[in-house]
Design a protein around this motif. Structure first.
Motif, PDB file in Angstrom:
ATOM      1  N   LEU A 180       0.833  -1.207   0.000  1.00 60.06           N
ATOM      2  CA  LEU A 180       0.000   0.000   0.000  1.00 60.06           C
ATOM      3  C   LEU A 180       0.860   1.246   0.000  1.00 60.06           C
ATOM      4  CD1 LEU A 180      -2.810  -0.813   2.561  1.00 60.06           C
ATOM      5  CD2 LEU A 180      -2.980  -0.716   0.091  1.00 60.06           C
ATOM      6  N   ILE A 181       2.015   1.157   0.655  1.00 60.27           N
ATOM      7  CA  ILE A 181       2.893   2.331   0.706  1.00 60.27           C
ATOM      8  C   ILE A 181       3.802   2.387  -0.513  1.00 60.27           C
ATOM      9  CG2 ILE A 181       4.716   3.479   2.008  1.00 60.27           C
ATOM     10  CD1 ILE A 181       3.486   2.688   4.491  1.00 60.27           C
ATOM     11  N   THR A 182       4.341   1.225  -0.945  1.00 62.06           N
ATOM     12  CA  THR A 182       5.342   1.288  -2.016  1.00 62.06           C
ATOM     13  C   THR A 182       4.708   1.437  -3.398  1.00 62.06           C
ATOM     14  OG1 THR A 182       5.385  -1.096  -2.016  1.00 62.06           O
ATOM     15  CG2 THR A 182       7.117   0.015  -0.788  1.00 62.06           C
ATOM     16  N   ASP A 183       3.502   0.911  -3.581  1.00 59.83           N
ATOM     17  CA  ASP A 183       2.878   1.003  -4.907  1.00 59.83           C
ATOM     18  C   ASP A 183       2.751   2.432  -5.418  1.00 59.83           C
ATOM     19  OD1 ASP A 183       2.596  -1.365  -6.097  1.00 59.83           O
ATOM     20  OD2 ASP A 183       0.413  -1.460  -5.978  1.00 59.83           O
ATOM     21  N   PRO A 184       2.225   3.352  -4.602  1.00 61.24           N
ATOM     22  CA  PRO A 184       2.026   4.708  -5.130  1.00 61.24           C
ATOM     23  C   PRO A 184       3.336   5.414  -5.451  1.00 61.24           C
ATOM     24  CG  PRO A 184       0.763   4.374  -3.138  1.00 61.24           C
ATOM     25  CD  PRO A 184       1.687   3.211  -3.257  1.00 61.24           C
ATOM     26  N   LEU A 185       4.467   4.866  -5.011  1.00 62.13           N
ATOM     27  CA  LEU A 185       5.723   5.543  -5.327  1.00 62.13           C
ATOM     28  C   LEU A 185       6.070   5.378  -6.797  1.00 62.13           C
ATOM     29  CD1 LEU A 185       7.895   4.675  -2.225  1.00 62.13           C
ATOM     30  CD2 LEU A 185       6.182   6.426  -2.525  1.00 62.13           C
ATOM     31  N   SER A 199       1.517  19.051   3.711  1.00 56.00           N
ATOM     32  CA  SER A 199       0.114  19.352   3.998  1.00 56.00           C
ATOM     33  C   SER A 199      -0.803  18.347   3.327  1.00 56.00           C
ATOM     34  CB  SER A 199      -0.266  20.751   3.498  1.00 56.00           C
ATOM     35  OG  SER A 199       0.718  21.668   3.803  1.00 56.00           O
ATOM     36  N   VAL A 200      -0.520  18.055   2.050  1.00 58.70           N
ATOM     37  CA  VAL A 200      -1.399  17.130   1.328  1.00 58.70           C
ATOM     38  C   VAL A 200      -1.330  15.741   1.949  1.00 58.70           C
ATOM     39  CG1 VAL A 200      -1.755  15.942  -0.858  1.00 58.70           C
ATOM     40  CG2 VAL A 200      -1.416  18.386  -0.817  1.00 58.70           C
ATOM     41  N   THR A 201      -0.117  15.311   2.335  1.00 57.52           N
ATOM     42  CA  THR A 201      -0.003  13.996   2.965  1.00 57.52           C
ATOM     43  C   THR A 201      -0.822  13.959   4.242  1.00 57.52           C
ATOM     44  OG1 THR A 201       2.241  13.931   2.115  1.00 57.52           O
ATOM     45  CG2 THR A 201       1.652  12.275   3.713  1.00 57.52           C
ATOM     46  N   ALA A 202      -0.706  15.001   5.061  1.00 56.36           N
ATOM     47  CA  ALA A 202      -1.463  15.023   6.311  1.00 56.36           C
ATOM     48  C   ALA A 202      -2.959  14.925   6.038  1.00 56.36           C
ATOM     49  CB  ALA A 202      -1.144  16.297   7.092  1.00 56.36           C
ATOM     50  N   VAL A 203      -3.445  15.733   5.078  1.00 56.79           N
ATOM     51  CA  VAL A 203      -4.887  15.722   4.816  1.00 56.79           C
ATOM     52  C   VAL A 203      -5.321  14.381   4.224  1.00 56.79           C
ATOM     53  CG1 VAL A 203      -6.748  16.821   3.560  1.00 56.79           C
ATOM     54  CG2 VAL A 203      -4.967  18.200   4.534  1.00 56.79           C
ATOM     55  N   THR A 204      -4.494  13.785   3.365  1.00 58.87           N
ATOM     56  CA  THR A 204      -4.881  12.492   2.788  1.00 58.87           C
ATOM     57  C   THR A 204      -4.985  11.429   3.867  1.00 58.87           C
ATOM     58  OG1 THR A 204      -3.421  13.151   0.996  1.00 58.87           O
ATOM     59  CG2 THR A 204      -4.430  11.013   0.822  1.00 58.87           C
ATOM     60  N   MET A 212      -5.472  11.809   7.171  1.00 61.92           N
ATOM     61  CA  MET A 212      -6.590  12.054   8.084  1.00 61.92           C
ATOM     62  C   MET A 212      -7.925  11.847   7.371  1.00 61.92           C
ATOM     63  SD  MET A 212      -5.079  12.769  10.816  1.00 61.92           S
ATOM     64  CE  MET A 212      -6.214  13.553  11.922  1.00 61.92           C
ATOM     65  N   GLY A 213      -8.031  12.336   6.151  1.00 61.34           N
ATOM     66  CA  GLY A 213      -9.281  12.179   5.408  1.00 61.34           C
ATOM     67  C   GLY A 213      -9.595  10.712   5.198  1.00 61.34           C
ATOM     68  N   ASN A 214      -8.612   9.931   4.788  1.00 68.62           N
ATOM     69  CA  ASN A 214      -8.814   8.499   4.602  1.00 68.62           C
ATOM     70  C   ASN A 214      -9.263   7.856   5.903  1.00 68.62           C
ATOM     71  OD1 ASN A 214      -8.390   7.997   1.965  1.00 68.62           O
ATOM     72  ND2 ASN A 214      -6.402   7.031   2.195  1.00 68.62           N
ATOM     73  N   PRO A 257      -5.432   0.086   7.107  1.00 71.73           N
ATOM     74  CA  PRO A 257      -4.931   0.137   5.736  1.00 71.73           C
ATOM     75  C   PRO A 257      -5.201   1.476   5.061  1.00 71.73           C
ATOM     76  CG  PRO A 257      -6.142  -1.883   6.098  1.00 71.73           C
ATOM     77  CD  PRO A 257      -6.310  -1.076   7.325  1.00 71.73           C
ATOM     78  N   SER A 258      -6.316   2.129   5.428  1.00 73.66           N
ATOM     79  CA  SER A 258      -6.618   3.417   4.793  1.00 73.66           C
ATOM     80  C   SER A 258      -5.565   4.453   5.128  1.00 73.66           C
ATOM     81  CB  SER A 258      -7.985   3.925   5.236  1.00 73.66           C
ATOM     82  OG  SER A 258      -8.967   3.007   4.891  1.00 73.66           O
ATOM     83  N   ILE A 259      -5.099   4.419   6.388  1.00 77.69           N
ATOM     84  CA  ILE A 259      -4.036   5.366   6.777  1.00 77.69           C
ATOM     85  C   ILE A 259      -2.793   5.101   5.936  1.00 77.69           C
ATOM     86  CG2 ILE A 259      -2.450   5.988   8.627  1.00 77.69           C
ATOM     87  CD1 ILE A 259      -4.648   5.657  10.584  1.00 77.69           C
TER      88      ILE A 259
END
Lengths: 204, 228
Positions: free
Chosen positions: B23-28, B60-65, B67-69, B142-144
């Motif tokens: 989940l973490i490495t795929d988006p890279l 900022s975007v990482t934090a919001v993503t 928390m939002g998730n 997993p969402s986090i």
């Protein structure tokens, strides 16, 4: 004259796409054919011209420091401007929902044409961006705001239709395989942005 | 615009199981939010003239993503499907208000130069896209991780753009002079061998750089190549 100036400026110089990259996601995703691009472009013009003046009124009568003065002296010191993000986005989302329902009921032909694009627009950054620029630039009257909103919408429309036209043609060219699709679209948009930079400094 | 959601997992799996690490490495790389999923491009291009802006925006975007998730994932079973968009917007909007106030309090200069783009995190498609595609169908844990991964994937591109544009455009990194001043050609210093590339500071160059990045990425990772 000033209104015309703002209008031309927001179409060409402060173009939402080429100068601020607002609404890029749908710009890249929906620009495969000219027909759908025209549909989305029209929807953006419409929603932008409606919501930005609406948000201007809300900003000036509710949110700004001292804007609540019309309710009486004791409300004069209230500053609600920290609420502006949530209010603006709520207005945009509610408006898009309303428009979608009323267009579906009263103008089925238009609904057929815009249909799927209307809900997309609620999260198109150019709409919220329009409201936030309106707030930042402090236009003096609602006429200025409307001409800014209309100009920005038309600028967005021109940009997406031009890109769609180019993408329709590029299908017949030999683009290097890794660059196909998204990559070449980015570079094309960059080159179009350079062309649009030559409008800088135009004044009426 | 977004790939299929991962299926819900059984609770016995550990936090750093293979699936969770993916989940973490795929988006890279394979499903990078910007270069593959085409999400959140507006802000990526507009704020990257300088490295410090890019880093603050990415954080900022990482934090919001994240928390939002997290919050939408907690609420995923009680929010009626019909009004979920507006609920998402409200949740994201108040998270962004918090981020905006924090930025104003601690890094006022950066917050000023980011101007409207802090507010535009609300409509940043990465956040809505990940909530829709992942958080609404998965547990909070997993969402986090998914939010974190996508935030980092977004951050990598921003930092790449920030470094290239600031270094070649103004010879600095994080506002500190990196190219020695006597290398840079100017009227006062005609011996300098490097002419600052003002074009890097202009908006269109961000687009072209992302295009080149995509080219490089897909040349190495050929399964991402599009048919047309």
């Amino acid at each position: 004259m000033e209104l015309l100036n703002i209008f031309i400026k927001s179409i060409f110089i402060d173009n939402m796409i080429f100068a601020f990259f607002l609404g890029m996601c749908s710009y890249l995703a929906v620009s495969k054919t000219v027909k759908t691009a025209v549909g989305l472009g029209m929807a953006v013009i419409f929603v932008l011209t409606m919501t930005v003046p609406l948000n201007y009124l809300i900003e000036n009568y509710f949110l700004k420091p001292g804007a609540l003065a019309w309710m009486g002296e004791e409300y004069k010191s209230i500053d609600l401007s920290f609420l502006s993000f949530i209010v603006f986005i709520a207005v945009v989302a509610a408006f898009v929902q309303l428009v979608e329902m009323s267009v579906e009921k009263f103008l089925p032909a238009l609904y057929g044409a815009l249909g799927i694009f209307l809900p997309l627009i609620a999260v198109n950054c150019s709409i919220l961006g329009g409201a936030l620029f309106m707030q930042e630039r402090q236009y003096p009257s609602i006429a200025h705001v409307t001409s800014f909103a209309l100009g920005s919408g038309i600028g967005w429309f021109i940009a997406i239709v031009l890109l769609a036209a180019i993408r329709e043609k590029i299908r017949y060219s030999h683009v290097p395989a890794p660059l196909r699709g998204l990559g070449i679209t980015f570079i094309l948009t960059g080159l179009m942005g350079i062309a649009f930079m030559s409008f800088m400094g135009i004044k009426f | 615009m977004s790939e299929a959601t991962a299926p819900a997992k059984s609770p016995s799996e550990g936090l750093f199981s293979k699936k969770n690490r993916k989940l973490i490495t795929d988006p890279l790389n394979d499903s990078n939010p910007i270069t593959v999923q085409v999400l959140g491009i507006c802000s990526a291009l507009a704020v990257t003239v300088k490295l410090d802006n890019s880093v603050v925006m990415a954080a900022s975007v990482t934090a919001v993503t994240i928390m939002g998730n997290f919050f939408m994932s907690l609420m995923r079973n009680i929010v009626p499907n019909r009004i979920r968009i507006i609920v998402q917007l409200v949740v994201v909007a108040w998270l962004v208000i918090i981020v905006d106030q924090v930025l104003k309090a601690y890094v006022y200069d950066v917050s000023k130069s980011l101007s409207v783009f802090v507010g535009l995190i609300i409509t940043n498609c990465i956040i809505m896209g990940r909530i829709e595609a992942f958080a609404l169908g998965n547990k909070p844990g997993p969402s986090i991780l998914d939010g974190l991964g996508n935030g980092i994937g977004y951050g990598i591109i921003l930092i790449f753009l920030g470094i290239v544009r600031e270094l070649f455009g103004s010879g600095k990194l994080w506002n500190a002079q990196v190219l020695p001043a006597n290398w840079i050609y100017s009227m006062d210093n005609p011996d300098g061998w490097y002419v600052l590339n003002n074009f890097m500071i202009m908006p269109p160059m961000a687009l072209i750089l992302v295009g080149l990045y995509i080219w490089a990425q897909r040349a190495r990772n050929t399964k991402l190549i599009e048919a047309h």
